[in-house]
Design a protein around this motif. Structure first.
Motif, short mmCIF file in Angstrom:
data_model
loop_
_atom_site.label_atom_id
_atom_site.label_comp_id
_atom_site.label_asym_id
_atom_site.label_seq_id
_atom_site.Cartn_x
_atom_site.Cartn_y
_atom_site.Cartn_z
N ASP A 1 3.19 -15.30 5.30
CA ASP A 1 3.00 -14.33 4.22
C ASP A 1 2.17 -13.14 4.69
OD1 ASP A 1 3.14 -13.93 1.10
OD2 ASP A 1 1.07 -13.50 1.69
N SER A 2 1.11 -13.41 5.42
CA SER A 2 0.25 -12.35 5.93
C SER A 2 1.02 -11.43 6.87
CB SER A 2 -0.96 -12.95 6.64
OG SER A 2 -1.83 -11.94 7.10
N ARG A 3 1.90 -12.01 7.64
CA ARG A 3 2.68 -11.19 8.57
C ARG A 3 3.65 -10.27 7.84
NH1 ARG A 3 3.66 -15.68 13.40
NH2 ARG A 3 1.73 -15.20 14.54
N GLU A 4 4.09 -10.64 6.64
CA GLU A 4 4.93 -9.74 5.85
C GLU A 4 4.15 -8.48 5.48
OE1 GLU A 4 8.28 -9.79 4.54
OE2 GLU A 4 8.35 -11.06 6.32
N LEU A 5 2.91 -8.66 5.01
CA LEU A 5 2.07 -7.51 4.70
C LEU A 5 1.76 -6.72 5.96
CD1 LEU A 5 0.57 -6.00 2.47
CD2 LEU A 5 -1.42 -7.47 2.93
N MET A 6 1.53 -7.42 7.05
CA MET A 6 1.28 -6.75 8.33
C MET A 6 2.45 -5.85 8.70
SD MET A 6 1.02 -8.48 12.14
CE MET A 6 2.81 -8.75 12.17
N SER B 1 12.98 -4.20 -8.75
CA SER B 1 12.36 -4.82 -9.91
C SER B 1 10.95 -4.32 -10.15
CB SER B 1 12.33 -6.35 -9.74
OG SER B 1 13.63 -6.87 -9.66
N PHE B 2 10.21 -4.02 -9.06
CA PHE B 2 8.79 -3.72 -9.18
C PHE B 2 8.41 -2.32 -8.70
CE2 PHE B 2 8.51 -8.47 -8.62
CZ PHE B 2 8.30 -8.72 -9.97
N LEU B 3 9.39 -1.51 -8.38
CA LEU B 3 9.10 -0.13 -8.01
C LEU B 3 10.29 0.75 -8.36
CD1 LEU B 3 10.76 0.58 -5.15
CD2 LEU B 3 8.96 -0.80 -4.17
N GLN B 4 10.04 2.05 -8.36
CA GLN B 4 11.09 3.03 -8.60
C GLN B 4 11.26 3.87 -7.34
OE1 GLN B 4 9.49 5.04 -12.03
NE2 GLN B 4 10.46 3.64 -13.48
N TYR B 5 12.49 4.13 -6.97
CA TYR B 5 12.79 4.90 -5.77
C TYR B 5 13.72 6.04 -6.14
CZ TYR B 5 14.32 6.03 -1.02
OH TYR B 5 14.59 6.68 0.16
N THR B 6 13.27 7.26 -5.89
CA THR B 6 14.09 8.45 -6.18
C THR B 6 14.00 9.41 -5.01
OG1 THR B 6 12.23 9.51 -7.32
CG2 THR B 6 13.77 8.25 -8.68
N VAL B 7 15.00 10.28 -4.90
CA VAL B 7 15.03 11.30 -3.86
C VAL B 7 15.39 12.64 -4.50
CG1 VAL B 7 16.10 12.09 -1.72
CG2 VAL B 7 15.72 9.65 -2.09
N SER B 8 14.62 13.67 -4.17
CA SER B 8 14.89 15.01 -4.67
C SER B 8 14.36 16.02 -3.67
CB SER B 8 14.22 15.23 -6.03
OG SER B 8 14.44 16.54 -6.50
N ASP B 9 15.20 16.98 -3.30
CA ASP B 9 14.79 18.06 -2.39
C ASP B 9 14.14 17.53 -1.12
OD1 ASP B 9 15.70 20.00 -4.19
OD2 ASP B 9 13.80 20.01 -5.27
N ARG B 10 14.76 16.52 -0.52
CA ARG B 10 14.35 15.92 0.76
C ARG B 10 13.04 15.13 0.67
NH1 ARG B 10 14.92 20.12 5.57
NH2 ARG B 10 13.87 21.54 4.14
N ASN C 1 2.27 -8.51 -4.97
CA ASN C 1 2.65 -9.91 -4.74
C ASN C 1 3.74 -9.92 -3.67
OD1 ASN C 1 5.04 -9.16 -6.03
ND2 ASN C 1 4.54 -10.18 -7.94
N GLY C 2 4.23 -11.09 -3.34
CA GLY C 2 5.21 -11.19 -2.26
C GLY C 2 6.47 -10.38 -2.52
N LEU C 3 6.93 -10.37 -3.77
CA LEU C 3 8.16 -9.64 -4.09
C LEU C 3 7.96 -8.13 -4.00
CD1 LEU C 3 9.47 -11.77 -7.10
CD2 LEU C 3 10.37 -11.70 -4.76
N LEU C 4 6.80 -7.65 -4.46
CA LEU C 4 6.55 -6.22 -4.37
C LEU C 4 6.40 -5.77 -2.93
CD1 LEU C 4 6.04 -3.46 -5.53
CD2 LEU C 4 3.70 -4.15 -6.09
N VAL C 5 5.74 -6.58 -2.11
CA VAL C 5 5.63 -6.25 -0.69
C VAL C 5 7.02 -6.15 -0.06
CG1 VAL C 5 4.86 -7.10 1.57
CG2 VAL C 5 3.31 -7.17 -0.40
N ALA C 6 7.89 -7.11 -0.40
CA ALA C 6 9.25 -7.11 0.14
C ALA C 6 10.01 -5.87 -0.33
CB ALA C 6 9.99 -8.37 -0.29
N GLU C 7 9.84 -5.48 -1.59
CA GLU C 7 10.53 -4.29 -2.09
C GLU C 7 10.00 -3.02 -1.45
OE1 GLU C 7 10.90 -4.00 -6.29
OE2 GLU C 7 12.24 -5.73 -6.43
N LEU C 8 8.69 -2.98 -1.21
CA LEU C 8 8.13 -1.81 -0.51
C LEU C 8 8.71 -1.69 0.89
CD1 LEU C 8 4.39 -1.94 -1.63
CD2 LEU C 8 5.95 0.00 -1.95
N ARG C 9 8.81 -2.81 1.58
CA ARG C 9 9.39 -2.77 2.92
C ARG C 9 10.83 -2.24 2.86
NH1 ARG C 9 9.02 -7.77 6.72
NH2 ARG C 9 9.64 -6.09 8.14
#
Length: 259
Positions: free
Chosen positions: A84-89, A4-13, A29-37
């Motif tokens: 919440d802080s531990r999620e970012l950690m 929802s909050f980021l784009q993920y693509t793969v090309s040439d490794r 925010n919490g959702l973006l941190v979760a998506e990054l993880r």
């Protein structure tokens, strides 16, 4: 994979993770941190990925914590804020310890937690107009998690200046301090990062990159003698790895090896 909050693509490794909240200056925010993880977990598990590029869509790389998110945190209990802080950690640690090389492509301001993300990357390149810094003390907060990594990266003295003053610095100053790797003109940065990523993919062993990154991340925690012994053990183990055998054979035979 859909986010929802980021784009993920793969090309040439190369996996590209693009923060995609341009209307919010890619604020965390919490959702973006979760998506990054999750995105970094996907990259870690994908054998077809050798390098990860982290960037932000729109005018900013990342403006730090979302204002609505900060307001929500004020209503939390201590235990809720600790969780919440531990999620970012965990996100910070997962980027720092990722077995693959992470490159930050900073095409706009990187502030507070956004600058924290840049701090964690192995290599980072910013456009001349980008400002970077940790502004937490200016709103009564603290740059707690990033401080652990920043001191390791640029030393105590320069970390004190950045963390205690909360001032934003130019990309040129950030490069001089060792916070980022280099400053690249806006019209050239995408091509430059792509070239660096491609060279890592084709000119360096994946195992060598992984072991070297791990060594850099752990050697400061060890006394000198223990660090040397650990390095010697890694040296010996790497000599027996298939990548080393291939690399030495190619060198001796004057052959160009594409990794």
């Amino acid at each position: 994979m859909a986010f929802s909050f980021l784009q993920y693509t793969v090309s040439d490794r190369v996996a590209t993770i693009a923060l995609n909240r341009p209307e919010k200056r890619n604020a965390l925010n919490g959702l973006l941190v979760a998506e990054l993880r999750e995105a970094f977990r996907v990259a870690a598990a994908d054998d077809a990925v050798k390098v990860v590029v982290l960037k932000g869509n729109g005018e900013a790389f990342c403006a730090g914590a979302d204002l609505e998110y900060l307001q929500q945190l004020q209503q939390n209990t201590y235990d809720e804020n600790l969780t919440d802080s531990r999620e970012l950690m965990q996100l910070f640690r997962e980027i720092y310890e990722l077995d693959k090389i992470v490159i930050a492509q900073v095409e706009g301001h990187a502030v507070a937690g956004g600058c924290g993300l840049v701090t964690l990357c192995d290599l980072s390149y910013a456009v001349p107009s980008a400002l970077l810094g940790y502004t937490e003390v200016k709103i009564g907060f603290i740059p707690a998690l990033v401080a652990v990594f920043l001191v390791r990266k640029i030393g105590e003295g320069r970390s004190r200046e950045l963390l205690l003053t909360g001032k934003l610095v130019t990309a040129e100053k950030a490069a001089t301090d060792g916070l980022i790797t280099g400053v690249i003109p806006a019209g050239e940065i995408a091509a430059h990062v792509a070239k660096v990523a491609a060279s890592l993919c084709t000119e360096a062993s994946a195992n060598s990159l992984k072991v070297t990154k791990k060594l850099i991340g752990t050697v400061l925690d060890l006394p000198l003698q223990d660090g040397l012994l650990h390095a010697a053990e890694l040296n010996a183990a790497t000599r027996g790895h298939e990548d080393c055998k291939r690399g030495i054979a190619a060198f001796l035979n004057k052959e160009k090896l594409i990794w």
